[in-house]
Design a protein around this motif. Structure first.
Motif, PDB file in Angstrom:
ATOM      1  N   MET B   1       0.828  -1.206   0.000  1.00 49.43           N
ATOM      2  CA  MET B   1       0.000   0.000   0.000  1.00 49.43           C
ATOM      3  C   MET B   1       0.860   1.252   0.000  1.00 49.43           C
ATOM      4  O   MET B   1       1.976   1.232   0.486  1.00 49.43           O
ATOM      5  CB  MET B   1      -0.896   0.032   1.244  1.00 49.43           C
ATOM      6  N   ASP B   3       0.643   3.859   1.722  1.00 42.26           N
ATOM      7  CA  ASP B   3       0.922   4.486   3.013  1.00 42.26           C
ATOM      8  C   ASP B   3       1.705   3.568   3.945  1.00 42.26           C
ATOM      9  O   ASP B   3       1.758   3.796   5.146  1.00 42.26           O
ATOM     10  CB  ASP B   3      -0.381   4.947   3.680  1.00 42.26           C
ATOM     11  N   ASP B   4       2.319   2.517   3.387  1.00 41.32           N
ATOM     12  CA  ASP B   4       3.071   1.591   4.231  1.00 41.32           C
ATOM     13  C   ASP B   4       4.204   2.292   4.977  1.00 41.32           C
ATOM     14  O   ASP B   4       4.480   1.981   6.135  1.00 41.32           O
ATOM     15  CB  ASP B   4       3.656   0.433   3.394  1.00 41.32           C
ATOM     16  N   TYR B   5       4.862   3.202   4.304  1.00 39.92           N
ATOM     17  CA  TYR B   5       5.982   3.875   4.977  1.00 39.92           C
ATOM     18  C   TYR B   5       5.464   4.688   6.161  1.00 39.92           C
ATOM     19  O   TYR B   5       6.076   4.697   7.228  1.00 39.92           O
ATOM     20  CB  TYR B   5       6.745   4.775   4.003  1.00 39.92           C
ATOM     21  N   LEU B   6       4.355   5.360   5.963  1.00 37.08           N
ATOM     22  CA  LEU B   6       3.785   6.132   7.069  1.00 37.08           C
ATOM     23  C   LEU B   6       3.372   5.195   8.204  1.00 37.08           C
ATOM     24  O   LEU B   6       3.564   5.500   9.377  1.00 37.08           O
ATOM     25  CB  LEU B   6       2.563   6.924   6.581  1.00 37.08           C
ATOM     26  N   TRP B   7       2.825   4.035   7.836  1.00 35.29           N
ATOM     27  CA  TRP B   7       2.293   3.119   8.844  1.00 35.29           C
ATOM     28  C   TRP B   7       3.400   2.477   9.683  1.00 35.29           C
ATOM     29  O   TRP B   7       3.406   2.576  10.892  1.00 35.29           O
ATOM     30  CB  TRP B   7       1.433   2.060   8.157  1.00 35.29           C
ATOM     31  N   ASP B   8       4.347   1.841   9.040  1.00 41.70           N
ATOM     32  CA  ASP B   8       5.351   1.120   9.840  1.00 41.70           C
ATOM     33  C   ASP B   8       6.775   1.256   9.307  1.00 41.70           C
ATOM     34  O   ASP B   8       7.660   0.480   9.679  1.00 41.70           O
ATOM     35  CB  ASP B   8       4.975  -0.359   9.955  1.00 41.70           C
ATOM     36  N   GLY B   9       6.992   2.232   8.442  1.00 39.28           N
ATOM     37  CA  GLY B   9       8.344   2.462   7.936  1.00 39.28           C
ATOM     38  C   GLY B   9       8.761   1.496   6.847  1.00 39.28           C
ATOM     39  O   GLY B   9       9.904   1.539   6.373  1.00 39.28           O
ATOM     40  N   ASP B  14       8.726   7.656   1.726  1.00 38.90           N
ATOM     41  CA  ASP B  14       8.071   8.863   1.225  1.00 38.90           C
ATOM     42  C   ASP B  14       8.984  10.048   1.567  1.00 38.90           C
ATOM     43  O   ASP B  14       9.168  10.358   2.756  1.00 38.90           O
ATOM     44  CB  ASP B  14       6.708   9.008   1.919  1.00 38.90           C
ATOM     45  N   GLU B  16       8.679  13.186   1.554  1.00 42.61           N
ATOM     46  CA  GLU B  16       8.090  14.269   2.350  1.00 42.61           C
ATOM     47  C   GLU B  16       8.018  13.884   3.832  1.00 42.61           C
ATOM     48  O   GLU B  16       8.298  14.695   4.717  1.00 42.61           O
ATOM     49  CB  GLU B  16       6.697  14.599   1.810  1.00 42.61           C
ATOM     50  N   ILE B  17       7.652  12.617   4.065  1.00 43.50           N
ATOM     51  CA  ILE B  17       7.586  12.154   5.461  1.00 43.50           C
ATOM     52  C   ILE B  17       8.989  12.093   6.053  1.00 43.50           C
ATOM     53  O   ILE B  17       9.208  12.476   7.208  1.00 43.50           O
ATOM     54  CB  ILE B  17       6.890  10.776   5.543  1.00 43.50           C
TER      55      ILE B  17
END
Lengths: 184, 356
Positions: B1, B3-9, B14, B16-17
């Motif tokens: 997905m 947003d995987d990086y946002l969720w658990d790295g 990303d 920007e994150i």
């Protein structure tokens, strides 16, 4: 509520039980596990220079009230509630304090201009996060500032993976929009 | 997905994150745990409520008498010197509104207490003192943050996170320690001023007695009239007397803290040795163990010319950094007995300072 692996859950519950029975070393280990969560929740609410002192206050308060916690598995959620209450108390009692420090007087290296710019940028981002709705503020602080992963946030706060993930994603989306507006 | 990086790295990072993480990392929690095992017994809230419940009412009078007697005994004992360590330092306001946590110490609120894990904060207009009968008195200047780390018998440890303190210590040598972000100051019976700025750099100036300053085995001894600077990640520099020449101080500062080549360091050392006066033997003695092997004979010769070594000290021994000979030479310089340091410093484990 988040379901932890059985061994971690048992270890966690036995730590809470031991701490409740007066084991200060066990309480110190709980501090190590939960200090980032408490710090992040406070950072979402009170000025950054006040946060470190309030973290200590939260844990001292928890130590005093720990005997009242019946369900060890709810320790994280319970600690989160104490933290939010203490943050609210802060605004009832706080005295504004300027945090500037005079530089050391001998000819030492001073903070460079680039570091100052980075600090200003960090302050600005923090201010934008703190202006987001509460349900987004906390998970974003825990993820972006404290470096916790989504599963860790869920485990520590007692929330479900689903709700943490949704709030992280929506919060991040909103944060991108706000930062875009700020820089535009 | 996505947003995987946002969720658990995991997944594709990303940018920007990552940028946000890097920018906001400076606010991350980095305080060590308070010494909970050293806190005095904390009475649970429920117990305190029960004390005031009606079923205890008949006993209230008797308890009140006992409490009054205990308070009287406490006040009498408190007014006399005691060998027992108290749980808190007394905090008194000198100017403005210093705070412990968010509790203001002011005219109306009277003196306060600084307990383990608590931080005394002064703003730009506040000054305060903290005092412990059997240890000493510490004056805290404006814009300072001072935390009490441990307070056991014979072991008092404060952490100066930033700002300035003036310490007058009457506790036995080695019992009072102040952590800073770039070095640990161990009192060896003295009066001194310690400053820490926002970058974690520090400066220690001794007025009476002497202070040991150390970080990860890098140690400096600062006797009365001397100054020592520290830098995060480097530790204490070489101490020097306050009246050392400007060129001497400048060369020493570059030698200690600037990024230099071996040739540049040798050149800086040349300036230091050429400018050294009789009193600067303090600096030269420290340099013996800080210079490279090829540079050490030059330092030995200059130090020996200014302060001839005692009979037990040989050139060969010093060039090989024989500790007993270095200690014997130090003791002959008249700055203090190094036995104090060797005896007491090992009692204090070093806390690796953390600086954002």
């Amino acid at each position: 509520m988040t379901v932890w692996p059985v061994t971690e859950s048992r270890e966690h519950d036995s730590l809470v039980s031991a701490a409740r029975d007066g084991d200060r070393v066990a309480f110190g280990r709980l501090y190590a596990r939960y200090a980032r969560m408490v710090h992040g929740i406070l950072l979402a609410r009170v000025p950054p220079p006040e946060v470190d002192d309030l973290v200590q206050e939260v844990f001292l308060s928890a130590l005093r009230q720990l005997h009242a916690l019946r369900d060890s598995s709810r320790f994280g959620a319970w600690l989160g509630t104490i933290t939010r209450n203490l943050a609210n108390d802060y605004f009832r009692k706080a005295i504004p304090v300027s945090k500037l420090t005079e530089p050391v007087t001998e000819n030492h290296a001073k903070t460079g201009a680039s570091d100052h710019a980075a600090e200003q940028e960090a302050k600005a981002i923090l201010a934008v996060i703190r202006a987001l709705p509460e349900s987004y503020r906390e998970p974003l602080m825990l993820r972006l500032v404290e470096g916790m992963t989504g599963p860790e946030i869920a485990a520590r706060t007692g929330l479900t993976h689903g709700s943490v993930r949704v709030n992280l994603c929506r919060g991040m989306q909103l944060l991108r929009e706000k930062l875009g507006e700020t820089s535009a | 997905m996505k947003d995987d990086y946002l969720w658990d790295g995991s997944g594709e990072p990303d940018p920007e994150i990552q940028k946000l993480e890097a920018a906001l990392g400076r606010y991350r929690h980095n305080q060590p745990a308070p010494a909970f095992d050293r806190l005095r017994e904390i009475r649970p809230v429920e117990q305190r409520r029960a004390f005031f419940s009606l079923r205890w009412l008949p006993q209230l009078g008797a308890v009140a008498v006992i409490v009054l007697l205990a308070a009287a005994v406490f006040l009498v004992l408190r007014s006399r010197p005691s060998g027992n360590a108290g749980p808190s330092w007394d905090v008194a306001r000198l100017e403005g509104t210093p705070r412990v946590g968010w509790h203001a110490i002011g005219d109306k609120s009277g003196p306060g207490k600084l307990g383990i894990g608590q931080t005394l904060v002064t703003d730009n207009f506040s000054r305060a003192t903290i005092t412990l009968d059997e240890t000493g008195r510490v004056e805290v200047d404006p814009s300072s943050r001072l935390r009490l780390v441990t307070n056991g018998p014979g072991r008092k440890r404060l952490s100066l996170e930033r700002g300035t303190i003036h310490a007058t210590i009457w506790a036995p040598p080695g019992e009072f320690v102040v952590d800073t972000p770039s070095a640990v100051a161990v009192d060896l019976g003295c009066v001194y001023t310690l400053q820490v700025d926002d970058s974690g750099a520090g400066l220690l100036r001794t007025t009476m007695g002497w202070v040991g300053f150390k970080l990860k085995g890098h140690e400096s001894f600062i006797p009365a009239g001397a100054i020592c600077q520290t830098r995060p990640g480097i530790g204490p520099g070489t101490p020097y007397l306050e009246d050392a020449s400007a060129s001497f101080r400048d060369a020493l500062s570059k030698f200690d803290f600037s990024s230099t080549t071996a040739a540049e360091r040798t050149a800086l050392l040349g300036v230091i040795l050429a400018d050294a006066r009789k009193g600067d033997v303090l600096t030269l003695w420290h340099l013996l163990s800080r210079v490279s092997d090829p540079d050490r004979p030059g330092v030995y010769d200059r130090l020996a010319a200014l302060a001839p070594p005692p009979a037990v000290v040989t050139r060969q021994g010093i060039l090989g950094l024989d500790r007993s000979m270095l200690d014997a030479w130090w003791n002959s310089l008249g700055f203090g007995d190094i036995y104090l340091w060797r005896t007491y410093e090992h009692n204090w484990s070093q806390r690796p300072p953390k600086v954002n």
